[in-house]
Design a protein around this motif. Structure first.
Motif, PDB file in Angstrom:
ATOM      1  N   ASP A 181      42.078 -11.490 -37.750  1.00  0.00           N
ATOM      2  CA  ASP A 181      41.650 -10.099 -37.574  1.00  0.00           C
ATOM      3  C   ASP A 181      42.175  -9.311 -38.767  1.00  0.00           C
ATOM      4  OD1 ASP A 181      40.597  -7.812 -36.526  1.00  0.00           O
ATOM      5  OD2 ASP A 181      42.123  -7.546 -34.979  1.00  0.00           O
ATOM      6  N   LEU A 182      41.379  -9.246 -39.815  1.00  0.00           N
ATOM      7  CA  LEU A 182      41.810  -8.651 -41.079  1.00  0.00           C
ATOM      8  C   LEU A 182      41.323  -7.215 -41.204  1.00  0.00           C
ATOM      9  CD1 LEU A 182      40.910 -11.709 -43.360  1.00  0.00           C
ATOM     10  CD2 LEU A 182      43.016 -11.295 -42.099  1.00  0.00           C
ATOM     11  N   TYR A 183      41.877  -6.485 -42.153  1.00  0.00           N
ATOM     12  CA  TYR A 183      41.462  -5.094 -42.384  1.00  0.00           C
ATOM     13  C   TYR A 183      40.185  -5.096 -43.223  1.00  0.00           C
ATOM     14  CZ  TYR A 183      46.197  -4.047 -40.793  1.00  0.00           C
ATOM     15  OH  TYR A 183      47.352  -3.958 -40.055  1.00  0.00           O
ATOM     16  N   GLU A 184      39.061  -4.975 -42.552  1.00  0.00           N
ATOM     17  CA  GLU A 184      37.778  -5.197 -43.211  1.00  0.00           C
ATOM     18  C   GLU A 184      37.370  -4.085 -44.163  1.00  0.00           C
ATOM     19  OE1 GLU A 184      34.706  -6.457 -40.573  1.00  0.00           O
ATOM     20  OE2 GLU A 184      35.732  -8.368 -40.186  1.00  0.00           O
ATOM     21  N   TYR A 185      38.075  -2.949 -44.135  1.00  0.00           N
ATOM     22  CA  TYR A 185      37.752  -1.859 -45.058  1.00  0.00           C
ATOM     23  C   TYR A 185      38.476  -2.027 -46.395  1.00  0.00           C
ATOM     24  CZ  TYR A 185      42.206  -0.233 -43.154  1.00  0.00           C
ATOM     25  OH  TYR A 185      43.512  -0.166 -42.748  1.00  0.00           O
ATOM     26  N   LEU A 186      39.301  -3.067 -46.503  1.00  0.00           N
ATOM     27  CA  LEU A 186      39.966  -3.384 -47.762  1.00  0.00           C
ATOM     28  C   LEU A 186      39.203  -4.485 -48.487  1.00  0.00           C
ATOM     29  CD1 LEU A 186      43.726  -3.595 -46.666  1.00  0.00           C
ATOM     30  CD2 LEU A 186      42.571  -1.657 -47.739  1.00  0.00           C
TER      31      LEU A 186
END
Length: 234
Positions: free
Chosen positions: A85-90
């Motif tokens: 679950d990664l920070y998809e806006y990065l």
């Protein structure tokens, strides 16, 4: 490196997910954690890494209690969940730099490690792209790189080979061996029994929250196979 003593975890409603679980992972070990869906593997792992609290027992990372010094323990380990679950806006590189900042990795060290790992997993060209554009496999590779960036003493993985192509799978296996040769330890769950048999030197089989078989892979399997041992135990 990792010692679990009589771990017990009960969910609301009285369901006991893990009961009196004990095992020890030493430096240099690649330790497989095997069990059916719902056997308690992910619950145990989440207790180790501090996501779940637990009712009884003790978990030590490099001799340190996860309850008494959780931040110190987390600085010693890296965790890759089964569904990153990664920070998809990065972008990929922003995410890796963020993780490097969290673990205090110097600019020179992170640059060298990111370059080496991104090349090895063949995602260098995508590091400038938003993570939201990544496939599941690319997200898995990025999560693996982020876990390796601070050279953890303990690497914990939950079904790490799911979503990886054959080349990336081989690369991860090689990285696991290299990390252990440097004195770290690896504890991972998997459903892929033939991979576990070839990769691990130790294994534990869990059923309904309890360890039913554990030990050195060679001693446990003997003239049989891990698949046979697993099916007989279950």
């Amino acid at each position: 490196m990792l010692e679990i003593k009589n771990l017990t975890k009960t969910y609301k409603g009285g369901k006991k997910a893990v009961s009196n679980l004990s095992l020890k992972v030493e430096a240099g070990d690649i330790y497989g954690f095997i069990g059916h869906n719902g056997a308690g593997k992910t619950t145990s792992i989440k207790c180790i890494v501090g996501i779940h609290d637990f009712d009884e027992g003790e978990i030590l990372v490099n001799g340190i209690s996860v309850k008494q010094a959780p931040l110190k323990c987390k600085s010693e380990l890296a965790y890759i969940p089964d569904n990153p679950d990664l920070y998809e806006y990065l972008t990929g590189i922003q995410y890796l730099n963020f993780i490097a900042d969290m673990f205090g990795v110097s600019a020179k060290e992170r640059e060298e490690r990111i370059e080496a790992e991104a090349d090895a997993f063949e995602i260098t060209a995508a590091l400038g792209d938003l993570i939201s554009s990544y496939s599941h496999g690319m997200k898995q590779k990025l999560a693996i790189i982020s876990a390796l960036i601070h050279k953890p003493k303990l690497l914990i993985l939950d079904e790490p080979f799911v979503g990886l192509d054959p080349k990336a799978t081989l690369t991860l296996k090689n990285k696991m061996h290299a990390l252990c040769e440097e004195g770290s330890a690896i504890f991972f769950s998997t459903h892929v029994l033939d991979v576990a048999e070839k990769l691990c030197n130790k294994v534990a089989i869990i059923r309904q929250g309890e360890i039913i078989a554990t030990g050195d892979m060679e001693e446990l399997v003997k003239d049989s196979s891990l698949e046979t041992v697993f099916m007989e135990a279950n």
